[in-house]
Design an enzyme around this catalytic site. Structure first.
Site, PDB file in Angstrom:
ATOM      1  N   LYS A  11       0.846  -1.205   0.000  1.00  0.00           N
ATOM      2  CA  LYS A  11       0.000   0.000   0.000  1.00  0.00           C
ATOM      3  C   LYS A  11       0.873   1.243   0.000  1.00  0.00           C
ATOM      4  O   LYS A  11       2.013   1.216   0.471  1.00  0.00           O
ATOM      5  CB  LYS A  11      -0.965   0.033   1.187  1.00  0.00           C
ATOM      6  N   ASP A 136      -2.513  -1.379  10.168  1.00  0.00           N
ATOM      7  CA  ASP A 136      -2.666  -1.390   8.701  1.00  0.00           C
ATOM      8  C   ASP A 136      -3.309  -2.675   8.179  1.00  0.00           C
ATOM      9  O   ASP A 136      -3.634  -2.768   6.997  1.00  0.00           O
ATOM     10  CB  ASP A 136      -1.293  -1.268   8.012  1.00  0.00           C
TER      11      ASP A 136
HETATM   12  O1  C5P Z   1      -0.428  -0.836  14.888  1.00  0.00           O
HETATM   13  P1  C5P Z   1       0.992  -1.107  14.616  1.00  0.00           P
HETATM   14  O2  C5P Z   1       1.539  -2.225  15.488  1.00  0.00           O
HETATM   15  O3  C5P Z   1       1.288  -1.345  13.181  1.00  0.00           O
HETATM   16  O4  C5P Z   1       1.785   0.214  15.008  1.00  0.00           O
HETATM   17  C1  C5P Z   1       3.187   0.229  15.171  1.00  0.00           C
HETATM   18  C2  C5P Z   1       3.597   1.463  15.970  1.00  0.00           C
HETATM   19  O5  C5P Z   1       3.406   2.643  15.194  1.00  0.00           O
HETATM   20  C3  C5P Z   1       2.811   1.703  17.230  1.00  0.00           C
HETATM   21  O6  C5P Z   1       3.349   0.982  18.318  1.00  0.00           O
HETATM   22  C4  C5P Z   1       2.967   3.209  17.422  1.00  0.00           C
HETATM   23  O7  C5P Z   1       4.205   3.534  17.974  1.00  0.00           O
HETATM   24  C5  C5P Z   1       2.960   3.729  16.000  1.00  0.00           C
HETATM   25  N1  C5P Z   1       1.614   4.137  15.557  1.00  0.00           N
HETATM   26  C6  C5P Z   1       1.055   5.281  16.086  1.00  0.00           C
HETATM   27  N2  C5P Z   1      -0.200   5.679  15.680  1.00  0.00           N
HETATM   28  C7  C5P Z   1      -0.866   4.970  14.741  1.00  0.00           C
HETATM   29  C8  C5P Z   1      -0.305   3.798  14.192  1.00  0.00           C
HETATM   30  C9  C5P Z   1       0.944   3.409  14.616  1.00  0.00           C
HETATM   31  O8  C5P Z   1       1.648   5.951  16.925  1.00  0.00           O
HETATM   32  N3  C5P Z   1      -2.064   5.386  14.353  1.00  0.00           N
END
Ligand code: C5P
Length: 291
Positions: A11, A136
């Site tokens: 993406k 995602d």
């Molecule tokens: O959700 P995911 O595990 O992919 O997110 C990885 C990291 O990216 C989170 O731990 C956070 O630090 C950051 N993040 C964030 N806000 C979001 C998505 C991700 O701060 N909306």
């Protein structure tokens, strides 16, 4: 059915707006997500017990640290079936590149196991399992063009946009997403992206005007820290791209080009041979052309 192969497209973010830091440590975001033709292929095969993960890229973890492995665990656990599946990931999407490579593999495992084991799980269930794996992952279940909000896990599907031809450049600099978000918080910046306006353009099927303020709030932060990145953006523009933007937290850039031929010219003349450079194009919901 004994075996199935599922495409897992990368993406890009046509827009990434940060609205603020939440009490759970995530950021409230507004994203316009778009699947592209660059994709991994995930082969799933029933076995007689256990989850065995193999990949074409030896640098990837093959146990629980791989989100695709966890996806197999959570979906089979949800339906109380013993874990019994071989997963092979043919990796083509650059890793830690802002292209949701890990998330899309996990989503493909959910979709693939749902089909392979005839589970017929409803979309809402898959979306919930996906959200537990990462912000995602829900988008990657169907892909196409979508508005993502909340921490990125809430999805409103949008009409498919007209095909855009792209060049994708990744210089192989891995960027940590948490780091990029933290730097953004420290900068004290406030977003001035108007995602609503962009949504309207897509929903009303108006021609995309790249002067409209399409953007990525993490781009400035990352470009400032990694001094070799602004050159990529400038080079793509100098080579004739209409619009260039960093995807996610980087370090991949996508360039919108006139047509595939212009994309191929940029790819073939790209001076830095160590960079990953490929042509790609935007694909529709459920990416029928990739199966
Ligand atoms: O959700 P995911 O595990 O992919 O997110 C990885 C990291 O990216 C989170 O731990 C956070 O630090 C950051 N993040 C964030 N806000 C979001 C998505 C991700 O701060 N909306």
């Amino acid at each position: 059915m004994k075996e199935i192969t599922v495409p897992a497209p990368a993406k890009i973010n046509l827009a990434l707006k940060i609205k603020g830091l939440r009490s759970d440590g995530y950021h409230e975001v507004e994203l316009i997500m778009q699947s592209i033709s660059l994709h991994d292929r995930i082969r799933l095969r029933k076995n007689d017990g256990g989850i065995r993960l193999t990949t074409s890229d030896p640098s990837l973890p093959v146990g629980k640290k791989n989100l695709a492995y966890r996806a197999a665990e959570v979906i089979l656990d949800y339906v109380n079936l013993p874990a019994a599946v071989d997963i092979h990931i043919e990796k083509r999407i650059p890793v830690a590149a802002g292209l949701a490579g890990g998330s899309t593999d996990a989503a493909a495992v959910l979709v693939g196991i749902n089909k392979l084991f005839g589970l017929s799980l409803a979309d809402e269930v898959l979306l919930e399992l996906a959200a537990g794996l990462g912000s995602d992952v829900p988008f990657c279940l169907h892909g196409g063009t979508a508005f993502a909000y909340g921490r990125g896990e809430k999805i409103r599907q949008l009409p498919d946009i007209e095909r855009l031809d792209l060049v994708i450049v990744n210089p192989g600099i891995p960027i940590s997403t948490p780091w990029a978000y933290t730097q953004y918080d420290r900068s004290g910046k406030k977003s001035n992206l108007s995602v609503n306006k962009l949504l309207q353009i897509i929903e009303e099927d108006k021609e995309i005007d790249w002067q409209e303020g399409w953007g990525n709030d993490l781009e400035g932060i990352v470009l400032k820290e990694y001094k070799e990145l602004p050159l990529i953006k400038e080079r793509l523009k100098a080579m004739g791209a209409q619009f260039v933007l960093m995807s996610g937290s980087g370090s991949t850039f996508f360039a919108v080009v006139e047509d595939q031929k212009q994309g191929e010219e940029i790819r073939d003349n790209w001076p830095d041979k160590k960079d990953f450079v490929t042509i790609a194009w935007t694909v529709k919901k459920d990416f029928p052309e990739l199966w």
